[in-house]
Design a protein around this motif. Sequence first.
Motif, PDB file in Angstrom:
ATOM      1  N   ALA A 102       1.256  -0.805  -0.177  1.00  0.00           N
ATOM      2  CA  ALA A 102       0.046   0.131   0.077  1.00  0.00           C
ATOM      3  C   ALA A 102       0.760   1.698  -0.141  1.00  0.00           C
ATOM      4  O   ALA A 102       0.287   2.088  -0.456  1.00  0.00           O
ATOM      5  CB  ALA A 102      -0.620   0.215   1.138  1.00  0.00           C
ATOM      6  N   GLN A 155       0.423   4.528  -2.916  1.00  0.00           N
ATOM      7  CA  GLN A 155       0.506   5.463  -2.607  1.00  0.00           C
ATOM      8  C   GLN A 155       1.794   6.652  -3.152  1.00  0.00           C
ATOM      9  O   GLN A 155       1.327   7.380  -3.790  1.00  0.00           O
ATOM     10  CB  GLN A 155      -0.098   6.102  -0.697  1.00  0.00           C
ATOM     11  N   ALA A 215      -4.921   0.732  -3.212  1.00  0.00           N
ATOM     12  CA  ALA A 215      -4.411   0.704  -1.783  1.00  0.00           C
ATOM     13  C   ALA A 215      -5.637   0.701  -0.422  1.00  0.00           C
ATOM     14  O   ALA A 215      -4.976   0.296   0.203  1.00  0.00           O
ATOM     15  CB  ALA A 215      -4.259   2.310  -1.660  1.00  0.00           C
ATOM     16  N   VAL A 245      -2.292   5.149   2.957  1.00  0.00           N
ATOM     17  CA  VAL A 245      -3.108   5.332   1.802  1.00  0.00           C
ATOM     18  C   VAL A 245      -3.392   6.676   2.291  1.00  0.00           C
ATOM     19  O   VAL A 245      -4.292   6.657   1.371  1.00  0.00           O
ATOM     20  CB  VAL A 245      -3.731   4.136   2.090  1.00  0.00           C
TER      21      VAL A 245
END
Length: 295
Positions: free
Chosen positions: A217, A221, A262, A291
Amino acid sequence: MIAAYQAKCQAQVDAALEPLFQAPSPELERLYAAMRYSVMNGGKRVRPLLAYAACEALGADGQRANGAACAVELIHAYSLVHDDLPAMDDDDLRRGQPTTHKAFDEACAILAGDGLQSLAFSALLDPRLNTQDADTSLAMVRALAEAAGSAGMVGGQAIDLGSVGLKLDQQALEYMHRHKTGALIEASVRLGALASGRASASQLAALQTYAQAIGLAFQVQDDILDIESDTATLGKHQGADLARDKPTYPALLGLPAAKAYAVELRDQALVALEGFGESAEPLRALACYIVERRH
């Protein structure tokens, strides 16, 4: 909550890191100055935060993870110094300041990165920072070595450099980022858990699942911010990945689908923590922060 927790942990790891940059002789003052510059110039300290939070999630005092927190930040800093070099990503801006090879010179930056890498292992074994028994300390050293080396972060960086201009599928992209970015994030959580002295095998497995999800994640991001943010906010050049024709999640999936992915990964991380109580709230908050961050 996360802002206050982040400030507390940043202060804690910075206080532990600062004494490590005292040059042992005048001849080494410039090298140590470059090492200090590379580490003590800001930064989100996400990896130390994860180490502290994992330790606390198991009911231990976060101070037990000082060695782990310093070690993962030193490895992270070394990787940034080397990533920014002309032979790698050739960046001149990091955390809003000139990169180490610009502030000093290229040779000094290479040596500073080398010094930070070895200093990470010294910090992990420093009895002032790590009070674990010999077996636990050895397990921590092994975890960090595997995550930082050719089977982890360095291997991921090699794949990244070899992928410029290529169109990777999602499986290949995830393989690269689970090494380049995810390996050190996973190590941060594992080292913090081991530092607690209380981690069971099932808890370590759950924390690994959590860390794998947030590690990916984090990269998703990052790819999104490379498009949506700006240079002043990021502290590095916005659009650098696009300019270098690097494979990214928005390029592969499209921006809306990358954002959805994400969030999906964040949710996977939160599910992995369902067996933990209130002491794991900082880990949950960090999953959300990763995120939602804008830099």
